[in-house]
Motif scaffolding. Structure first.
Motif, PDB file in Angstrom:
ATOM      1  N   LEU A  54       7.602  60.220  -1.667  1.00 37.90           N
ATOM      2  CA  LEU A  54       8.370  60.000  -2.894  1.00 37.90           C
ATOM      3  C   LEU A  54       8.395  61.315  -3.651  1.00 37.90           C
ATOM      4  CD1 LEU A  54       6.714  56.680  -4.121  1.00 37.90           C
ATOM      5  CD2 LEU A  54       9.024  56.897  -3.191  1.00 37.90           C
ATOM      6  N   ALA A  55       9.576  61.679  -4.189  1.00 38.43           N
ATOM      7  CA  ALA A  55       9.654  62.944  -4.920  1.00 38.43           C
ATOM      8  C   ALA A  55      10.948  63.002  -5.728  1.00 38.43           C
ATOM      9  CB  ALA A  55       9.538  64.109  -3.949  1.00 38.43           C
ATOM     10  N   GLY A  56      11.443  64.194  -5.929  1.00 44.02           N
ATOM     11  CA  GLY A  56      12.585  64.427  -6.806  1.00 44.02           C
ATOM     12  C   GLY A  56      13.874  63.741  -6.402  1.00 44.02           C
ATOM     13  N   ASP A  57      14.130  63.609  -5.103  1.00 43.29           N
ATOM     14  CA  ASP A  57      15.382  62.973  -4.678  1.00 43.29           C
ATOM     15  C   ASP A  57      15.464  61.517  -5.131  1.00 43.29           C
ATOM     16  OD1 ASP A  57      16.353  65.291  -3.566  1.00 43.29           O
ATOM     17  OD2 ASP A  57      16.152  64.631  -1.470  1.00 43.29           O
ATOM     18  N   GLU A  58      14.341  60.825  -5.192  1.00 46.27           N
ATOM     19  CA  GLU A  58      14.357  59.442  -5.679  1.00 46.27           C
ATOM     20  C   GLU A  58      14.843  59.390  -7.128  1.00 46.27           C
ATOM     21  OE1 GLU A  58      12.522  58.998  -1.987  1.00 46.27           O
ATOM     22  OE2 GLU A  58      11.905  60.398  -3.530  1.00 46.27           O
ATOM     23  N   ILE A  59      14.416  60.356  -7.916  1.00 52.45           N
ATOM     24  CA  ILE A  59      14.838  60.417  -9.316  1.00 52.45           C
ATOM     25  C   ILE A  59      16.329  60.722  -9.392  1.00 52.45           C
ATOM     26  CG2 ILE A  59      14.501  61.616 -11.517  1.00 52.45           C
ATOM     27  CD1 ILE A  59      11.586  62.227 -10.464  1.00 52.45           C
ATOM     28  N   THR A  60      16.775  61.679  -8.590  1.00 50.98           N
ATOM     29  CA  THR A  60      18.199  62.026  -8.569  1.00 50.98           C
ATOM     30  C   THR A  60      19.039  60.826  -8.147  1.00 50.98           C
ATOM     31  OG1 THR A  60      17.630  64.313  -8.015  1.00 50.98           O
ATOM     32  CG2 THR A  60      19.909  63.630  -7.610  1.00 50.98           C
ATOM     33  N   GLU A  61      18.596  60.106  -7.123  1.00 51.69           N
ATOM     34  CA  GLU A  61      19.337  58.937  -6.649  1.00 51.69           C
ATOM     35  C   GLU A  61      19.393  57.833  -7.704  1.00 51.69           C
ATOM     36  OE1 GLU A  61      17.486  57.958  -2.908  1.00 51.69           O
ATOM     37  OE2 GLU A  61      18.137  59.860  -2.018  1.00 51.69           O
ATOM     38  N   LYS A  62      18.311  57.639  -8.438  1.00 52.68           N
ATOM     39  CA  LYS A  62      18.296  56.639  -9.513  1.00 52.68           C
ATOM     40  C   LYS A  62      19.288  57.017 -10.609  1.00 52.68           C
ATOM     41  CE  LYS A  62      16.679  53.275 -12.159  1.00 52.68           C
ATOM     42  NZ  LYS A  62      17.072  51.903 -11.978  1.00 52.68           N
ATOM     43  N   ILE A  63      19.326  58.294 -10.975  1.00 51.29           N
ATOM     44  CA  ILE A  63      20.283  58.773 -11.977  1.00 51.29           C
ATOM     45  C   ILE A  63      21.709  58.577 -11.462  1.00 51.29           C
ATOM     46  CG2 ILE A  63      21.162  60.849 -13.136  1.00 51.29           C
ATOM     47  CD1 ILE A  63      18.186  61.765 -13.336  1.00 51.29           C
ATOM     48  N   ALA A  64      21.949  58.895 -10.195  1.00 51.24           N
ATOM     49  CA  ALA A  64      23.283  58.736  -9.606  1.00 51.24           C
ATOM     50  C   ALA A  64      23.732  57.279  -9.659  1.00 51.24           C
ATOM     51  CB  ALA A  64      23.276  59.245  -8.165  1.00 51.24           C
ATOM     52  N   GLN A  65      22.849  56.370  -9.287  1.00 46.54           N
ATOM     53  CA  GLN A  65      23.190  54.942  -9.277  1.00 46.54           C
ATOM     54  C   GLN A  65      23.388  54.397 -10.691  1.00 46.54           C
ATOM     55  OE1 GLN A  65      19.893  53.357  -7.117  1.00 46.54           O
ATOM     56  NE2 GLN A  65      20.573  54.221  -5.163  1.00 46.54           N
ATOM     57  N   THR A  66      22.543  54.828 -11.614  1.00 46.25           N
ATOM     58  CA  THR A  66      22.610  54.317 -12.986  1.00 46.25           C
ATOM     59  C   THR A  66      23.865  54.783 -13.712  1.00 46.25           C
ATOM     60  OG1 THR A  66      20.196  54.265 -13.088  1.00 46.25           O
ATOM     61  CG2 THR A  66      21.371  54.215 -15.194  1.00 46.25           C
ATOM     62  N   TYR A  67      24.254  56.036 -13.491  1.00 47.39           N
ATOM     63  CA  TYR A  67      25.359  56.616 -14.264  1.00 47.39           C
ATOM     64  C   TYR A  67      26.610  56.900 -13.428  1.00 47.39           C
ATOM     65  CZ  TYR A  67      21.753  56.868 -17.738  1.00 47.39           C
ATOM     66  OH  TYR A  67      20.761  56.517 -18.618  1.00 47.39           O
ATOM     67  N   LEU A  68      26.677  56.358 -12.206  1.00 47.12           N
ATOM     68  CA  LEU A  68      27.822  56.535 -11.317  1.00 47.12           C
ATOM     69  C   LEU A  68      28.176  58.011 -11.120  1.00 47.12           C
ATOM     70  CD1 LEU A  68      30.192  53.656 -12.491  1.00 47.12           C
ATOM     71  CD2 LEU A  68      28.739  53.705 -10.463  1.00 47.12           C
ATOM     72  N   LEU A  69      27.216  58.755 -10.617  1.00 46.54           N
ATOM     73  CA  LEU A  69      27.396  60.182 -10.370  1.00 46.54           C
ATOM     74  C   LEU A  69      27.207  60.479  -8.893  1.00 46.54           C
ATOM     75  CD1 LEU A  69      25.230  61.584 -13.312  1.00 46.54           C
ATOM     76  CD2 LEU A  69      27.725  61.399 -13.239  1.00 46.54           C
ATOM     77  N   ASP A  70      27.886  61.511  -8.398  1.00 48.24           N
ATOM     78  CA  ASP A  70      27.569  61.962  -7.045  1.00 48.24           C
ATOM     79  C   ASP A  70      26.225  62.681  -7.095  1.00 48.24           C
ATOM     80  OD1 ASP A  70      27.869  64.884  -7.464  1.00 48.24           O
ATOM     81  OD2 ASP A  70      30.019  64.470  -7.588  1.00 48.24           O
TER      82      ASP A  70
END
Length: 171
Positions: A54-70
């Motif tokens: 678990l690391a930074g990509d999980e955080i990035t993916e959560k932000i992407a899913q929450t705010y509809l971002l690539d």
């Protein structure tokens, strides 16, 4: 021709924690994109190492899913959380948003807590107890609240879990 091969957590601790500090029971956590690598020092040497998937990509993916971002825009937003009180971004629908860092953090705090809990449990398993202090490196550790959450899971004072930046490396 390969002459030497070193595991990433050992290479990281060799740069971040000088030999003269390894008498202390210290942990190094390198929070990268895909993994959080851990190395433990005590009595002058590295006594154990491990990895949490678990690391930074999980955080990035959560932000992407929450705010509809690539992924790339979510990564840019994540990095901005460390520096900005307000963050502007455009979602995949073309809608422009302006949000406070605190508001975005409220959406990812549970994930930060989960990641730091897993890292802390791995540190305790490797070290048989909480270390005296923890040095964090890597982009994922820069996220607001990461070191505070890790300190809480290790039952350490917050000032004993710090980010070791490039500026204060002994090179």
């Amino acid at each position: 021709e390969v002459m030497n091969l070193t595991l990433e957590p050992i290479a990281s601790i060799n740069v971040a924690i000088p030999q003269n500090l390894r008498l202390l029971n210290l942990a190094l956590v390198d929070v990268g994109a895909g993994t959080s690598d851990i190395a433990i020092s005590k009595d002058g040497s590295v006594i154990s190492y491990g990895m949490v998937a678990l690391a930074g990509d999980e955080i990035t993916e959560k932000i992407a899913q929450t705010y509809l971002l690539d992924f790339n825009n979510a990564e840019t937003l994540k990095i901005g959380l460390c520096h900005n009180e307000m963050n502007a971004f455009t979602d995949v629908l073309g809608m422009r948003h302006q949000m406070a860092t605190d508001e975005i953090m409220s959406q990812i705090d549970a994930l930060i807590d989960h990641i730091t809990k897993e890292v802390a449990e791995n540190i305790i398993q490797l070290n048989k107890k909480s270390p005296s202090a923890v040095f964090c490196i890597g982009g994922g550790a820069q996220i607001p609240g990461f070191t505070k959450s890790l300190a809480g899971h290790l039952d350490l004072p917050v000032e004993r879990v710090v980010i070791k930046s490039v500026e204060n490396l002994d090179m």
